[in-house]
Write an enzyme that holds these catalytic residues in place. Structure first.
Site, PDB file in Angstrom:
ATOM      1  N   ALA A   3      -3.452  -5.722   0.209  1.00 18.88           N
ATOM      2  CA  ALA A   3      -2.708  -6.613   1.095  1.00 18.88           C
ATOM      3  C   ALA A   3      -1.673  -7.448   0.360  1.00 18.88           C
ATOM      4  O   ALA A   3      -0.769  -8.001   1.000  1.00 18.88           O
ATOM      5  CB  ALA A   3      -3.680  -7.536   1.837  1.00 18.88           C
ATOM      6  N   TYR A   4      -1.767  -7.566  -0.944  1.00 20.87           N
ATOM      7  CA  TYR A   4      -0.851  -8.417  -1.696  1.00 20.87           C
ATOM      8  C   TYR A   4       0.485  -7.712  -1.897  1.00 20.87           C
ATOM      9  O   TYR A   4       0.574  -6.719  -2.619  1.00 20.87           O
ATOM     10  CB  TYR A   4      -1.452  -8.799  -3.043  1.00 20.87           C
ATOM     11  CG  TYR A   4      -2.726  -9.612  -2.946  1.00 20.87           C
ATOM     12  CD1 TYR A   4      -3.141 -10.180  -1.740  1.00 20.87           C
ATOM     13  CD2 TYR A   4      -3.531  -9.829  -4.062  1.00 20.87           C
ATOM     14  CE1 TYR A   4      -4.300 -10.922  -1.652  1.00 20.87           C
ATOM     15  CE2 TYR A   4      -4.692 -10.582  -3.985  1.00 20.87           C
ATOM     16  CZ  TYR A   4      -5.075 -11.115  -2.772  1.00 20.87           C
ATOM     17  OH  TYR A   4      -6.233 -11.854  -2.690  1.00 20.87           O
ATOM     18  N   GLY A   5       1.490  -8.224  -1.219  1.00 24.56           N
ATOM     19  CA  GLY A   5       2.809  -7.614  -1.296  1.00 24.56           C
ATOM     20  C   GLY A   5       2.855  -6.228  -0.697  1.00 24.56           C
ATOM     21  O   GLY A   5       3.702  -5.415  -1.080  1.00 24.56           O
TER      22      GLY A   5
END
Length: 315
Positions: free
Chosen positions: A47-49
């Protein structure tokens, strides 16, 4: 890490802002600074970036350091699809996330794989995905994130009930001088099941650095439209009073406000390693510089009192 055989450093490096607010060159410098200071645990997620954080980490492991230099923790079951946040903890979705993570990270295994959030899929199905990943050698250890007390206790007990299941070794949840709710049920559940704790946002989403005492800086996360919602809950009168107390302690100890807030979390009972979400090398270096320091007991007790009362886990 809890009662497991996995060992990590006293601090972890978080990558939530990589590929977004943190440019690739800065991310590389953060990782290099962290490893040079003796750090090893790097926490990331699909989900990060939108996967960019994992891609950068995978690239850096090819160009800047060895895979064996790091303990890689990633997650599954949460992401943004079509502009909406989606939690899908079904077995298929989790294993698909893992396959994509391994591809982006350019590795054949992760050291710690975590369910990113509690979902609607049957718990036994979610946990079966963890068992399969460990059995296949794609994952060494497993944990959960953002579970409240009964959820964590139920999941941990399920995994311990039958020999051969992959035992949960860690839980990740928000924990700081501005967010001590984990002490009520989560920390006791982790301790009971022999699990370690990774606090996220140990600096109160950046508020405990003191940067918001005179207003919201334009270059801060609180000054950006896409992150203001994340900071706003800690810009109230109670939080301001806590930050003032931490700042007074910092002045007396010749430390920064952020360093005092970090030391309180790092040395709290049950904590394995706070996750640092620094966005600049200067921020990270300042936090890493207090590795050999501890807060005096009277200061710890005073900060406990001003933020909700004694920590029942302290002697």
């Amino acid at each position: 890490m809890g009662a497991s055989g996995l060992s990590v450093g006293r601090l972890g490096l978080g990558t939530m802002t990589w590929g977004g607010d943190v440019a690739p060159d800065t991310a590389r410098a953060l990782l290099r600074t962290f490893v040079d200071a003796g750090g090893d645990l790097v926490d990331t997620a699909p989900a990060y970036g939108g996967g960019r954080a994992e891609e950068l980490l995978g690239r850096f492991m090819r160009s800047d350091l060895r895979r064996d230099d790091l303990v890689i923790a990633t997650k599954a079951g949460f992401g943004t699809h079509g502009g909406s946040q989606v939690v899908d903890t079904s077995k298929g979705a989790l294993l698909d996330d893992l396959a994509d993570s391994l591809r982006r990270l350019r590795t054949d295994h992760v050291d710690l794989w975590q369910v990113h959030a509690w979902g609607d899929a049957p718990l036994e199905e979610t946990l079966a995905a963890l068992d399969q990943a460990v059995s296949a050698g794609m994952v060494r250890y497993v944990g959960v994130c953002n579970y409240i007390g009964w959820q964590l206790g139920t999941a941990a007990a399920w995994q311990r009930a039958v020999p051969g299941r992959a035992r949960l070794v860690s839980g990740q949840i928000e924990y700081s001088l501005l967010a001590r709710r984990a002490e009520v049920e989560v920390l006791p559940a982790l301790q009971h099941h022999g699990m370690g704790l990774f606090p996220w946002s140990p600096l109160g989403r950046g508020v405990l650095t003191g940067k918001y005492r005179g207003g919201t800086p334009r270059d801060s996360r609180g000054g950006r439209d896409h992150m203001a919602w994340f900071i706003e809950p800690y810009l109230d009168a109670r939080s301001n009073a806590v930050v003032d107390a931490v700042a007074r302690a910092a002045d007396g100890l010749r430390l920064t406000t952020a360093q005092v807030a970090l030391l309180w979390v790092r040395d709290a009972p049950g904590v394995t390693a706070p996750l640092l979400g620094a966005r600049t090398v200067q921020q990270l270096s300042s936090l890493l510089s207090v590795d050999d320091q501890t807060l005096p007991k009277p200061i710890v007790a005073a900060l406990d009192d001003v933020t909700g009362g004694p920590h029942l886990g302290r002697e």
